[in-house]
Write an enzyme that holds these catalytic residues in place. Structure first.
Site, mmCIF file in Angstrom:
data_model
loop_
_atom_site.group_PDB
_atom_site.id
_atom_site.type_symbol
_atom_site.label_atom_id
_atom_site.label_comp_id
_atom_site.label_asym_id
_atom_site.label_seq_id
_atom_site.Cartn_x
_atom_site.Cartn_y
_atom_site.Cartn_z
ATOM 1 C CB CYS A 125 28.662 48.289 40.399
ATOM 2 S SG CYS A 125 26.858 48.250 40.534
ATOM 3 C CG HIS A 134 28.327 51.064 44.058
ATOM 4 N ND1 HIS A 134 28.749 50.680 42.803
ATOM 5 C CD2 HIS A 134 29.455 51.102 44.835
ATOM 6 C CE1 HIS A 134 30.058 50.502 42.812
ATOM 7 N NE2 HIS A 134 30.506 50.756 44.033
ATOM 8 C CG ASP A 159 33.745 49.671 44.987
ATOM 9 O OD1 ASP A 159 33.601 48.989 43.948
ATOM 10 O OD2 ASP A 159 32.996 50.623 45.272
#
Length: 226
Positions: A136, A194, A217
């Site tokens: 991530c 995250h 994202d």
């Protein structure tokens, strides 16, 4: 800098940080032990042609080139295209493949990356095949570079004890049998952390109250609206 632009940022200190700064810190780890990783964005290195090629390789451009090019002045559209292209999960020549388990011996361990420039250059050198591997914070770091390079103010956001809801009911579901024993049948989970991005632009489609930081994202999790 131009007040009439969709990505106009009035605060000079914020422009220095979210447009011009080529170095940053990404926070990872867990809520009890937060680690700060240095990251080199390098948005002013020789990357502009790579970023423009990224737009031309996208599924959006392949499906309707004229429509795609006509919308490249819209930061929310460009943000969605780039968020799709940062990962290689859509068979669209994306920049990075994600991997969270198993061995990394034949490719780069995600924890060894410390900047975006080498990843983007490797992607170009390998004829736009996805670089292996990312997680991530790597997806977010590269996305920040590309969007800043294209003129969109962008930052990273880290969240700890990060809920991952897979069935869109806005809750983390846990199931128990009649004896109170936990049943391992829910696909929902809570991650240690995250990392994603926010970009700064106005939202004429939603109204002035929604102007400002917009969430994007690039980590491949669930498809957006299918």
């Amino acid at each position: 800098w131009f007040s009439g632009d969709d990505v106009y940022m009035a605060n000079e200190n914020e422009r220095q940080e979210y447009v011009l700064n080529e170095n940053g810190i990404i926070f990872v780890g867990n809520a009890r032990y937060i680690e700060a990783r240095g990251w080199y964005y390098g948005q002013f290195q020789d990357l502009l042609n790579i970023c423009l090629t990224m737009l031309d390789l996208s599924l959006y451009y392949r499906q309707d080139p004229a429509m795609d090019v006509s919308r490249r002045g819209d930061p929310k559209y460009v943000g969605r295209v780039i968020s799709s292209m940062i990962n290689g999960n859509d068979n669209d020549n994306g920049v990075l493949l994600g991997k969270w388990q198993g061995s990394f011996h034949s490719h780069e361990n995600p924890s060894r990356w410390d900047g975006s420039v080498v990843i983007l250059q490797k992607w170009r050198q390998d004829n736009y095949k996805p670089v292996q591997y990312g997680q991530c914070w790597v997806f977010a770091g590269v996305m920040c570079t590309v969007l800043r390079c294209l003129g969109i103010p962008t930052r990273l956001v880290s969240n700890f004890n990060s809920a991952h809801d897979v069935d869109r009911n806005l809750s983390i579901d846990k199931y128990y049998d009649s004896s109170g024993r936990s049943l391992n049948i829910s696909k929902d989970s809570t991650w240690d952390y995250h990392v994603w991005n926010e970009s700064w632009f106005i939202r004429p489609d939603l109204g002035r109250s929604y102007n400002g930081w917009q969430v994007l994202d690039a980590t491949p999790q669930e498809q957006s609206k299918g």
